[in-house]
Design a protein around this motif. Structure first.
Motif, PDB file in Angstrom:
ATOM      1  N   VAL A 145      51.163  37.391  -1.124  1.00  0.00           N
ATOM      2  CA  VAL A 145      51.066  36.336  -2.138  1.00  0.00           C
ATOM      3  C   VAL A 145      51.365  36.898  -3.525  1.00  0.00           C
ATOM      4  CG1 VAL A 145      49.483  34.746  -3.293  1.00  0.00           C
ATOM      5  CG2 VAL A 145      49.483  34.914  -0.807  1.00  0.00           C
ATOM      6  N   LYS A 146      50.755  38.023  -3.856  1.00  0.00           N
ATOM      7  CA  LYS A 146      50.873  38.575  -5.210  1.00  0.00           C
ATOM      8  C   LYS A 146      52.216  39.240  -5.467  1.00  0.00           C
ATOM      9  CE  LYS A 146      49.136  39.697  -9.190  1.00  0.00           C
ATOM     10  NZ  LYS A 146      50.109  39.176 -10.106  1.00  0.00           N
ATOM     11  N   LEU A 147      52.734  39.973  -4.490  1.00  0.00           N
ATOM     12  CA  LEU A 147      53.927  40.778  -4.736  1.00  0.00           C
ATOM     13  C   LEU A 147      55.231  40.091  -4.366  1.00  0.00           C
ATOM     14  CD1 LEU A 147      52.576  44.192  -3.394  1.00  0.00           C
ATOM     15  CD2 LEU A 147      52.567  43.347  -5.742  1.00  0.00           C
ATOM     16  N   ILE A 148      55.183  39.093  -3.481  1.00  0.00           N
ATOM     17  CA  ILE A 148      56.412  38.438  -3.037  1.00  0.00           C
ATOM     18  C   ILE A 148      56.428  36.961  -3.408  1.00  0.00           C
ATOM     19  CG2 ILE A 148      57.805  37.812  -1.021  1.00  0.00           C
ATOM     20  CD1 ILE A 148      56.777  40.448   0.267  1.00  0.00           C
ATOM     21  N   LEU A 149      55.391  36.239  -3.031  1.00  0.00           N
ATOM     22  CA  LEU A 149      55.374  34.792  -3.249  1.00  0.00           C
ATOM     23  C   LEU A 149      55.290  34.429  -4.734  1.00  0.00           C
ATOM     24  CD1 LEU A 149      55.497  32.202  -1.617  1.00  0.00           C
ATOM     25  CD2 LEU A 149      53.009  32.204  -1.523  1.00  0.00           C
ATOM     26  N   ALA A 150      54.436  35.095  -5.483  1.00  0.00           N
ATOM     27  CA  ALA A 150      54.277  34.782  -6.914  1.00  0.00           C
ATOM     28  C   ALA A 150      55.584  34.957  -7.698  1.00  0.00           C
ATOM     29  CB  ALA A 150      53.157  35.617  -7.524  1.00  0.00           C
ATOM     30  N   PRO A 151      56.334  36.059  -7.523  1.00  0.00           N
ATOM     31  CA  PRO A 151      57.606  36.165  -8.252  1.00  0.00           C
ATOM     32  C   PRO A 151      58.621  35.096  -7.845  1.00  0.00           C
ATOM     33  CG  PRO A 151      56.982  38.299  -7.372  1.00  0.00           C
ATOM     34  CD  PRO A 151      56.015  37.307  -6.839  1.00  0.00           C
ATOM     35  N   ILE A 152      58.619  34.720  -6.570  1.00  0.00           N
ATOM     36  CA  ILE A 152      59.536  33.670  -6.120  1.00  0.00           C
ATOM     37  C   ILE A 152      59.184  32.337  -6.778  1.00  0.00           C
ATOM     38  CG2 ILE A 152      60.230  32.288  -4.114  1.00  0.00           C
ATOM     39  CD1 ILE A 152      60.023  34.871  -2.448  1.00  0.00           C
ATOM     40  N   ILE A 153      57.899  32.013  -6.839  1.00  0.00           N
ATOM     41  CA  ILE A 153      57.463  30.753  -7.458  1.00  0.00           C
ATOM     42  C   ILE A 153      57.816  30.748  -8.952  1.00  0.00           C
ATOM     43  CG2 ILE A 153      55.427  29.413  -8.132  1.00  0.00           C
ATOM     44  CD1 ILE A 153      54.209  30.240  -5.402  1.00  0.00           C
ATOM     45  N   LEU A 159      60.987  28.887 -13.538  1.00  0.00           N
ATOM     46  CA  LEU A 159      61.759  29.219 -14.732  1.00  0.00           C
ATOM     47  C   LEU A 159      63.211  28.769 -14.609  1.00  0.00           C
ATOM     48  CD1 LEU A 159      60.339  32.746 -15.632  1.00  0.00           C
ATOM     49  CD2 LEU A 159      59.739  30.523 -16.598  1.00  0.00           C
ATOM     50  N   ASN A 160      63.768  28.821 -13.402  1.00  0.00           N
ATOM     51  CA  ASN A 160      65.118  28.296 -13.197  1.00  0.00           C
ATOM     52  C   ASN A 160      65.147  26.788 -13.399  1.00  0.00           C
ATOM     53  OD1 ASN A 160      66.988  30.313 -12.838  1.00  0.00           O
ATOM     54  ND2 ASN A 160      66.570  30.536 -10.665  1.00  0.00           N
ATOM     55  N   LEU A 183      58.987  39.905 -13.365  1.00  0.00           N
ATOM     56  CA  LEU A 183      58.455  41.242 -13.093  1.00  0.00           C
ATOM     57  C   LEU A 183      56.934  41.266 -13.205  1.00  0.00           C
ATOM     58  CD1 LEU A 183      59.452  44.084 -12.401  1.00  0.00           C
ATOM     59  CD2 LEU A 183      59.474  44.574 -14.836  1.00  0.00           C
ATOM     60  N   GLU A 184      56.388  40.613 -14.229  1.00  0.00           N
ATOM     61  CA  GLU A 184      54.932  40.541 -14.388  1.00  0.00           C
ATOM     62  C   GLU A 184      54.274  39.788 -13.235  1.00  0.00           C
ATOM     63  OE1 GLU A 184      52.425  41.594 -16.464  1.00  0.00           O
ATOM     64  OE2 GLU A 184      53.920  42.990 -17.222  1.00  0.00           O
ATOM     65  N   ALA A 185      54.932  38.753 -12.752  1.00  0.00           N
ATOM     66  CA  ALA A 185      54.374  37.985 -11.635  1.00  0.00           C
ATOM     67  C   ALA A 185      54.287  38.835 -10.377  1.00  0.00           C
ATOM     68  CB  ALA A 185      55.229  36.748 -11.373  1.00  0.00           C
ATOM     69  N   GLY A 186      55.141  39.836 -10.269  1.00  0.00           N
ATOM     70  CA  GLY A 186      55.161  40.679  -9.079  1.00  0.00           C
ATOM     71  C   GLY A 186      54.367  41.960  -9.191  1.00  0.00           C
TER      72      GLY A 186
END
Length: 160
Positions: free
Chosen positions: A85-93, A98-99, A113-116
């Protein structure tokens, strides 16, 4: 702080602690200094630099004291779920959000980067302070930190 109040803290005590939360006051004071262009002297700056340099080693020592490799094995699936959740899902979300709002540039890359980033050490401090499951939290932090070496490298590669 919200999770602490749900899982183990007295709501009044948590609210009292939140108001007295030193990092919150540091941000408020820093914003005031920045907005009003206030200067602080050499003594305060030097003292803050010394204190700042000692923070990471002290936090790493406290993590090392709470780390139990047997507990990591017992809570491995929980740690892997949190890491996903923290390292993969959060940066994707964050990337998708942002897109969707056409956000770009360096701020876009920094936000992803911060989200991951791995789970922060202050989570362990909160777990210790409010007598929560420190073994699980130290396991999560350790697992996230190790796995973030791989995921952050991947994120940086994709962003460049």
């Amino acid at each position: 702080m919200v999770l602490v109040s749900i899982f183990g803290g007295n709501r009044k005590e948590v609210l009292k602690q939140a108001v007295g939360f030193v990092p919150l006051w540091a941000v408020i004071i820093a914003l005031l200094f920045n907005i009003f262009h206030l200067q602080y002297g050499y003594v305060i700056e030097t003292t803050l630099n010394y204190l700042g340099q000692s923070t990471i080693p002290l936090i790493m020592i406290s993590l090392g004291l709470t780390l139990d490799f047997k507990e990591i094995k017992h809570s491995f699936t929980d740690s892997l779920f949190v890491a996903f959740v923290k390292l993969i899902l959060a940066p994707i979300i964050i990337f998708l959000i942002l897109n969707a709002i056409n956000f770009g540039g360096l701020s876009f890359k920094v936000a992803i980067l911060e989200a991951g980033m791995a789970t922060a050490m202050n989570a362990l401090v909160l777990a210790i302070t409010y007598d929560l499951d420190t073994k699980l939290m130290s396991s999560i932090i350790f697992t996230n930190t190790v796995l973030s070496l791989i995921t952050l490298t991947g994120i940086i590669t994709l962003l460049v």
